[in-house]
Scaffold this active site. Structure first.
Site, PDB file in Angstrom:
ATOM      1  N   ASP A 150      10.558  -7.187  40.365  1.00  0.00           N
ATOM      2  CA  ASP A 150      10.091  -6.860  41.711  1.00  0.00           C
ATOM      3  C   ASP A 150      10.327  -5.363  41.921  1.00  0.00           C
ATOM      4  O   ASP A 150      11.022  -4.712  41.134  1.00  0.00           O
ATOM      5  CB  ASP A 150      10.780  -7.727  42.790  1.00  0.00           C
ATOM      6  CG  ASP A 150       9.925  -7.776  44.058  1.00  0.00           C
ATOM      7  OD1 ASP A 150       8.964  -6.976  44.171  1.00  0.00           O
ATOM      8  OD2 ASP A 150      10.192  -8.592  44.954  1.00  0.00           O
ATOM      9  N   TRP A 151       9.760  -4.849  42.969  1.00  0.00           N
ATOM     10  CA  TRP A 151       9.749  -3.394  43.189  1.00  0.00           C
ATOM     11  C   TRP A 151      11.180  -2.821  43.113  1.00  0.00           C
ATOM     12  O   TRP A 151      12.011  -3.120  43.971  1.00  0.00           O
ATOM     13  CB  TRP A 151       9.125  -3.090  44.552  1.00  0.00           C
ATOM     14  CG  TRP A 151       9.036  -1.632  44.861  1.00  0.00           C
ATOM     15  CD1 TRP A 151      10.082  -0.777  45.095  1.00  0.00           C
ATOM     16  CD2 TRP A 151       7.845  -0.844  44.959  1.00  0.00           C
ATOM     17  NE1 TRP A 151       9.617   0.481  45.333  1.00  0.00           N
ATOM     18  CE2 TRP A 151       8.237   0.474  45.260  1.00  0.00           C
ATOM     19  CE3 TRP A 151       6.481  -1.128  44.830  1.00  0.00           C
ATOM     20  CZ2 TRP A 151       7.332   1.506  45.444  1.00  0.00           C
ATOM     21  CZ3 TRP A 151       5.574  -0.090  45.023  1.00  0.00           C
ATOM     22  CH2 TRP A 151       5.999   1.216  45.317  1.00  0.00           C
TER      23      TRP A 151
END
Ligand code: BGC
Length: 768
Positions: A296-297
């Protein structure tokens, strides 16, 4: 010398590409590798140097000009890295022009490996469909597949080939903002919806120009953030993990989803991004899944913030060893993997495995055939936001609406009603229905409720519109992205209330459009107040003072506390954030052109103190406080939901009769057919979602009091009866037992059938 080497490389790629042209029209299934693609992956891998391999694991966000005069310093740096083959993917680039520009840079790299372009296409690209939670209320897998298909088609026409959807996090805490992004509180429902969406995005053939790679996210546990606090810790045991959280992901892997995304949270102390058991042991080995995992980011870098790695270099070791293949924007892999390989802190085998997985998906997409296959300006012009897509968006929207209350059949109302007051901050709002995560939706492009109502009624019907109150005080300019920018509620300006009261006084019926702003749910939008924010309660009370004939048209991205409204108002429609065709779809239901058929995919609580609230709780040692018994589970509140999971009314009614099994006893591999006669006992045709629940009475671990295991949505004409059957077999009866295996345990089971999760109609069976 140099020249001849590059010619050699080009020739090898040509050979790979040539074979690919002929044979890449196959979608990989999880356990079934395509030999041809594997050979090509190997041949490309053999050409790559270490830097280029690491480059494939790097994903940057980009947007705007990469090379032209407007290009920022950051973008120029990215451009130069792409040219050197040091980037594998970009996210947030989403027009043919931008994609083409970036891909052209990649084609200048030594071995010309195409970039893959990812974007959050969550519920539509430009044609907006209902937010995923809303769409899930349709319990109509075919239309969900259809909406994902259209989203994919529009995204692909705009240059994209990868969406970060569907979100498969089971979510039971209404405070958590991302409830809006998934299929609600139940593992089975999330699983079947997830598979439908994956099939919609990916189609039968990933290399088709209209399909894109899907991404099962967030792996895993993110929906169980403590107290619904965004990004918070997750404390669950093995039973919850395997029986509740993982089933939708397992189904996604089995359905051949091309990619997974890991998660921000830790589970019992191990951050998901650095979780080897989850990523390598369960997903890649246990489920034999061959796609790639994107972080994820920034979540690889966040291993440092978790206190799980001392710096990004250590984070890179942990994440790669744990099986995170691509680094979204944390800049840990790009910066450190080369020295880590030299120091023997990560293995070449793990690096190669990650590269192989990424190349495999790129081959499946056909990007090696033609890196520009998604770059077609004509398609971008003609295949996005078409009339046909909007018509389907309307269909999906109307099927997603849930009728919760309809006292004295206040709905549907006649089209030649004398007068209607359409009141509330969302009454003529063309923006909120687009929801959060709205991809490339045009600001203010949805059909508002007022517009929908006007289109339906007789020319003599008087319509009075008043906003009443503003819900928020703008914090961004109209049209700017509100993502992650806090909302400011209006708590002072009451100047519109008197006008709303005057309108309500004159009207036969009031449609009161209140609820949540689109940006009150979604990422970073956890709330402790899940009731009506700002001055909406005051508006409701003031209008109710003068006109009791009110239908609440609720805008929402989560199950809200609507207890008071539900006590006093005769009509309630849950309309979520329904997308581009919102207002007309709502009007279809309000005026009876469509008979509502939605059912809640989440329980609506009585108050925020009850959450997390879900129907499939485990049995307790004090079963009389079972949530389906109206005992006060709290001193100050009942324990039951205000509106339970699976609940939704229709303009007709249904009866369930003749529930029977073809046998009462089977062994663990046996099969029982359960059937029931469902009758439309009302005066109009309607659809019913016939739901199957089971309960395992005695087991090696405590089991839920009810679990959804199947459903069928059927259409019945007035007076018509249909027999619905369910097969009860291993698939339905098994669970992750105390042996740490999926097994059917001998013993008695209850099988329930009905129109919502509180059904009491049941049969008992025995597994020997
Ligand atoms: C979200 C993901 C999303 C990613 C890229 C993250 O903040 O958690 O769901 O796909 O950003 O936008």
């Amino acid at each position: 010398m140099r020249k001849s080497k590059s010619l050699f490389i080009t020739a090898l790629i040509f050979i790979a590409v040539f074979f690919n042209c002929k044979d890449s029209k196959k979608t990989m299934t999880n356990s079934n590798l395509d030999e041809n693609i594997e050979q090509k992956v190997d041949s490309v891998l053999a050409l790559m140097n270490l830097e280029e391999k690491i480059g494939q694991l790097v994903q940057y966000a980009s947007g705007g000009d990469l090379t032209g005069p407007e290009s920022s310093r950051g973008n120029k740096e990215k451009a130069s890295k792409i040219k050197k083959g040091l980037v594998g993917s970009l996210l947030n680039v989403a027009t043919v022009k931008e994609v083409r520009e970036a891909q052209e840079l990649a084609m200048q790299s030594r071995i010309k490996i195409p970039l893959i372009f990812g974007y959050d296409v969550i519920h539509g690209f430009k044609t907006m469909f209902p937010i995923p939670l809303g769409e899930s209320a349709s319990w109509d897998l075919e239309i969900m597949k259809q909406s994902a298909k259209i989203a994919a088609k529009e995204a692909a026409a705009s240059g994209l080939n990868w969406t970060f959807a569907p979100m498969l996090d089971v979510a039971r805490d209404a405070r958590w903002g991302r409830v809006m992004e998934g299929g609600g509180e139940d593992p089975y429902l999330n699983a079947v919806i997830g598979v439908a969406r994956i099939k919609g995005f990916q189609g039968e053939d990933l290399s088709n120009k209209n399909t894109i790679a899907a991404c099962a996210k967030h792996f895993a546990g993110y929906g169980f953030a403590e107290a619904g606090r965004e990004y918070s810790t997750v404390n669950i045991g093995e039973n919850e993990l395997h029986n509740t959280i993982l089933p939708p992901f397992k189904a996604a892997a089995k359905a051949g989803v091309a990619t997974f995304m890991n998660a921000f949270n830790d589970i019992d102390g191990i951050p998901a991004t650095g979780h080897k058991i989850l990523q390598r042991d369960i997903l890649k080995e246990g489920w034999n899944w061959n796609g790639f995992i994107v972080s994820d980011w920034g979540s690889i870098g966040e291993l440092v913030d978790h206190g799980f790695a001392k710096d990004k270099k250590e984070a890179a070791i942990i994440a790669l060893n744990a099986g995170s293949d691509m680094d979204m924007e944390s800049h840990s892999y790009g910066a450190h993997l080369a020295s880590l390989l030299e120091e023997n802190k990560v293995s070449l085998a793990n690096l190669d495995d990650a590269v192989r997985r990424i190349l495999r998906v790129k081959f499946q997409l056909g990007l090696f055939d033609n890196p520009f296959k998604y770059c077609d300006e004509e398609r971008e012009k003609n295949e996005i936001y078409t009339k046909e897509h909007l018509a389907i968006a309307r269909d999906v929207a109307k099927k997603s609406i849930v009728l919760l209350k309809n006292e004295n059949n206040i709905l549907p109302i006649s089209k030649n009603v004398k007068s209607i007051a359409v009141i509330g901050p969302f009454a003529d709002d063309k923006n909120q229905p687009l929801g959060n995560w709205r991809a490339k939706a045009t600001y203010n492009s949805a059909v508002s409720l007022l517009e929908g109502v006007k289109e339906k009624v007789d020319k003599n019907t008087k319509i009075y519109y008043e906003k009443g109150v503003e819900l928020t005080i703008p914090t961004v300019k109209p049209g700017d992205n509100q993502f992650m920018i806090p909302l400011k509620m209006n708590t002072e300006d009451r100047s519109g209330i008197a006008k709303a009261v005057a309108a309500a006084k004159k009207a036969e019926i009031v449609f009161l459009a209140i609820g949540e702003d689109a940006y009150q749910s979604g990422e970073g939008r956890s709330y402790t107040n899940i009731g009506f924010a700002g001055l909406q309660n005051e508006l409701l009370e003031a209008v109710y003072e003068v006109n009791k004939n009110i239908v609440l048209v609720l805008s929402n991205g989560r199950p809200m506390d609507i207890s008071h409204a539900s006590e006093i108002l005769p009509g309630i429609l849950v309309t979520w954030h329904l997308g581009s065709e919102s207002g007309i779809a709502i009007a279809d239901v309000l005026f009876g052109d469509y008979n509502p058929s939605g059912k809640l995919p989440v329980s609506f609580p009585r108050n925020v103190g009850q959450v997390p609230l879900y129907y499939n709780q485990k049995n307790t040692g004090r079963p009389y406080s079972d949530i389906h018994v109206t005992y006060a589970g709290y001193d100050d509140s009942k324990k039951t939901a205000l509106y339970p999971f699976g609940f939704g009314l229709s303009y007709t009614s249904f009866s369930y009769n003749n529930l029977k099994v073809d046998k009462e006893t089977i062994n663990a591999d046996g099969k029982i057919i359960l059937s029931v006669d469902v009758k439309n006992t009302g005066k109009v045709a309607g659809e019913e979602v016939v739901q199957l629940y089971i309960r395992d009475l005695v087991a090696s671990i405590v089991r839920p009091i009810k679990e959804l295991k199947g459903f069928e949505k059927i259409m019945l004409q007035a007076g018509e009866t249909k027999t619905v059957s369910f097969t009860i077999d291993k698939e339905v009866l098994q669970f992750y037992t105390s042996n740490k295996k999926w097994e059917v345990e001998a013993g008695e089971f209850l099988l329930f059938v009905g129109g919502n999760s509180t059904t009491k109609l049941k049969r008992k069976i025995t597994v020997e």
